[in-house]
Design a protein around this motif. Structure first.
Motif, PDB file in Angstrom:
ATOM      1  N   ARG A 173      16.229  18.594  10.596  1.00 41.55           N
ATOM      2  CA  ARG A 173      16.876  17.821  11.662  1.00 41.55           C
ATOM      3  C   ARG A 173      15.807  16.978  12.327  1.00 41.55           C
ATOM      4  O   ARG A 173      14.632  17.334  12.297  1.00 41.55           O
ATOM      5  CB  ARG A 173      17.542  18.769  12.670  1.00 41.55           C
ATOM      6  N   ALA A 194      16.475  15.158  15.678  1.00 39.86           N
ATOM      7  CA  ALA A 194      16.583  15.118  17.149  1.00 39.86           C
ATOM      8  C   ALA A 194      16.082  16.459  17.667  1.00 39.86           C
ATOM      9  O   ALA A 194      16.852  17.349  17.960  1.00 39.86           O
ATOM     10  CB  ALA A 194      18.026  14.872  17.563  1.00 39.86           C
ATOM     11  N   SER A 252      10.044  16.607  21.733  1.00 37.87           N
ATOM     12  CA  SER A 252      10.215  15.301  21.084  1.00 37.87           C
ATOM     13  C   SER A 252       8.928  14.837  20.386  1.00 37.87           C
ATOM     14  O   SER A 252       8.976  13.956  19.534  1.00 37.87           O
ATOM     15  CB  SER A 252      10.675  14.249  22.099  1.00 37.87           C
ATOM     16  N   LYS A 286      18.875  15.845  23.090  1.00 37.35           N
ATOM     17  CA  LYS A 286      19.369  14.548  23.586  1.00 37.35           C
ATOM     18  C   LYS A 286      18.210  13.617  23.948  1.00 37.35           C
ATOM     19  O   LYS A 286      18.262  12.411  23.682  1.00 37.35           O
ATOM     20  CB  LYS A 286      20.308  14.771  24.776  1.00 37.35           C
ATOM     21  N   SER A 336      15.149  13.651  22.573  1.00 39.48           N
ATOM     22  CA  SER A 336      14.566  13.193  21.300  1.00 39.48           C
ATOM     23  C   SER A 336      15.419  12.085  20.691  1.00 39.48           C
ATOM     24  O   SER A 336      14.905  11.091  20.173  1.00 39.48           O
ATOM     25  CB  SER A 336      14.473  14.349  20.297  1.00 39.48           C
ATOM     26  N   SER A 337      16.730  12.274  20.777  1.00 38.83           N
ATOM     27  CA  SER A 337      17.669  11.302  20.229  1.00 38.83           C
ATOM     28  C   SER A 337      17.526   9.944  20.917  1.00 38.83           C
ATOM     29  O   SER A 337      17.461   8.899  20.261  1.00 38.83           O
ATOM     30  CB  SER A 337      19.089  11.853  20.399  1.00 38.83           C
ATOM     31  N   THR A 338      17.434   9.980  22.251  1.00 37.00           N
ATOM     32  CA  THR A 338      17.314   8.740  23.023  1.00 37.00           C
ATOM     33  C   THR A 338      15.969   8.070  22.775  1.00 37.00           C
ATOM     34  O   THR A 338      15.885   6.865  22.519  1.00 37.00           O
ATOM     35  CB  THR A 338      17.453   9.054  24.532  1.00 37.00           C
ATOM     36  N   ILE A 351      17.717   8.338  17.398  1.00 37.97           N
ATOM     37  CA  ILE A 351      18.296   9.156  16.327  1.00 37.97           C
ATOM     38  C   ILE A 351      19.770   9.382  16.659  1.00 37.97           C
ATOM     39  O   ILE A 351      20.084   9.839  17.754  1.00 37.97           O
ATOM     40  CB  ILE A 351      17.573  10.516  16.235  1.00 37.97           C
ATOM     41  N   VAL A 396      22.964  10.947  17.523  1.00 30.13           N
ATOM     42  CA  VAL A 396      23.534  12.244  17.892  1.00 30.13           C
ATOM     43  C   VAL A 396      24.826  11.952  18.647  1.00 30.13           C
ATOM     44  O   VAL A 396      24.820  11.202  19.625  1.00 30.13           O
ATOM     45  CB  VAL A 396      22.575  13.066  18.787  1.00 30.13           C
ATOM     46  N   GLU A 446      24.584  15.975  14.831  1.00 29.87           N
ATOM     47  CA  GLU A 446      23.544  15.098  14.267  1.00 29.87           C
ATOM     48  C   GLU A 446      23.894  14.831  12.793  1.00 29.87           C
ATOM     49  O   GLU A 446      23.641  15.679  11.929  1.00 29.87           O
ATOM     50  CB  GLU A 446      22.155  15.750  14.387  1.00 29.87           C
TER      51      GLU A 446
END
Length: 383
Positions: A53, A55, A60, A105, A107-109, A113, A115, A141
């Motif tokens: 994975r 995110a 992060s 969230k 890490s995604s932002t 990435i 999510v 994800e």
């Protein structure tokens, strides 16, 4: 028989196999020493599947390494014509204040990435296998999935051998030393020298590096494969990888992998990610799973996946090597003038990184540095 190499790698599991592959591919002479078979079930790399994975909920800081890991897994697949990454998607479920999901969230932002946040209705429609409290967060994800660890290790070693690496199995390292820019490794079968040493000994890292012992705690983990009430519902293609944070515990699992394509064990795999498990000596592990190990997993399934449990098919144990902050150690060993590199303490979340850790360790051994961002994984942070 040649006993002198550019680099000696101690331990040919996840990280060691990848390191041997990277070094041999770049034309260096490399000796991989493994005390067991390749692969084997005594360390941390067995068990058919591992989640991958991006995110990242642990921190992060790992995301750039993951982006490179995905590329390197793709390269391995391209070179061998084999598949080791299976995109299943991954769902994350947990309470609104869960710190792991908060970092997912973040890490995604931070790294863009994908999510998705699902409503209760969307989640029930898409993933009817789960029975979740209404107040749980439901994240998805899409580009996450699973890797096949034993197959990956075999492919890394195959490619290393094709490129001239020497890999010796059933050979136990007794001692190593570094003097005047030369490393000497003594095993129960011989003695070898090299310009550089890489230690990827997994749960045995503390036995190879005595001053790491207080920083590395080896714990025993239990995994289960079960027969669900509805087999197809939980099969690959119908069911994602998943992670559920509940009461301070972190449960995770996989779709059922078809035996014809993946081999065993058979069934729906799940486990509890629990760094605080029973502390053990890797040479004296109780490999028998306990009734309490099974009960925790079965009770969890009955609560969160009503059709997920009919009977237990297989229970296995594996080992975590935990650092105090649960982040990896990937660095030169202090005091050896950059002749000895180590990767250890993967704390139950390392396998997905194997493809990039090998590249990093090869960089450290050959160039004395890497451009990949591993500063936060340094050895000095515990001093």
């Amino acid at each position: 028989v040649n006993t002198n190499y550019d680099v000696i790698v101690l331990g040919v599991g996840s990280m060691g196999a990848s390191t041997c592959y990277q070094l041999a591919k770049q034309g260096y002479t490399v000796l991989g020493l493994e005390q067991f078979d390749i692969p084997h079930e005594l360390g941390s790399h067995s068990g058919q599947s591992r989640i991958i994975r991006k995110a990242y909920g642990e921190a992060s800081d790992y995301v750039p390494l993951l982006e490179r890991a995905y590329e390197n897994w793709q390269t391995l697949e391209d070179e061998t014509g084999s598949q080791v990454y299976h995109k299943t998607g991954l769902v994350y479920f947990g309470g609104t204040d869960d710190s792991f999901l908060k970092t997912v969230k973040q890490s995604s932002t931070e790294y863009n990435i994908p999510v998705n946040t699902l409503t209760v209705a969307e989640c029930n429609q898409k993933y009817p296998q789960f029975n979740l409290p209404n107040d749980f967060q439901r994240l998805e994800e899409p580009d996450a999935g699973l890797l096949t660890p034993e197959r990956s290790i075999l492919l890394f070693v195959q490619q290393a051998l094709h490129n001239g690496a020497v890999v010796r199995t059933k050979e136990k390292v007794l001692d190593w030393s570094s003097k005047n820019g030369t490393v000497t490794v003594k095993t129960d079968k011989g003695s070898y020298t090299a310009a550089k040493l890489v230690i990827t000994a997994g749960a045995w890292a503390g036995k190879m590096v005595s001053n790491l012992v207080p920083k590395l705690k080896v714990t025993r983990q239990a995994l289960a494969w079960v027969q669900p009430k509805k087999w197809e519902t939980f099969g690959l293609g119908n069911f994602p990888c998943w992670n559920i944070a509940h009461n301070g515990y972190d449960f995770y699992g996989f779709p059922i992998l078809p035996a014809g394509q993946f081999g065993g064990p058979l069934g729906l795999k799940l486990a509890l990610h629990y760094p605080g498990g029973d502390v053990t000596d890797p040479d004296r592990v109780n490999r028998n799973t306990k009734e309490t190990d099974e009960k925790v997993l079965v009770d969890f399934l009955k609560e969160f996946m009503p059709d997920g449990y009919q009977s237990t098919l297989t229970m296995k144990t594996c080992l975590y090597t935990n650092t105090p902050d649960e982040n990896f150690i990937v660095d030169f060993l202090p005091g050896f003038d950059k002749t000895v590199a180590i990767a250890a303490g993967f704390s139950g979340h390392g396998f997905k990184f194997a493809s990039v850790i090998g590249e990093i360790l090869a960089d450290l051994a050959i160039k004395g540095a890497t451009t990949l961002p591993i500063g936060f994984l340094n050895t000095q942070r515990f001093d």
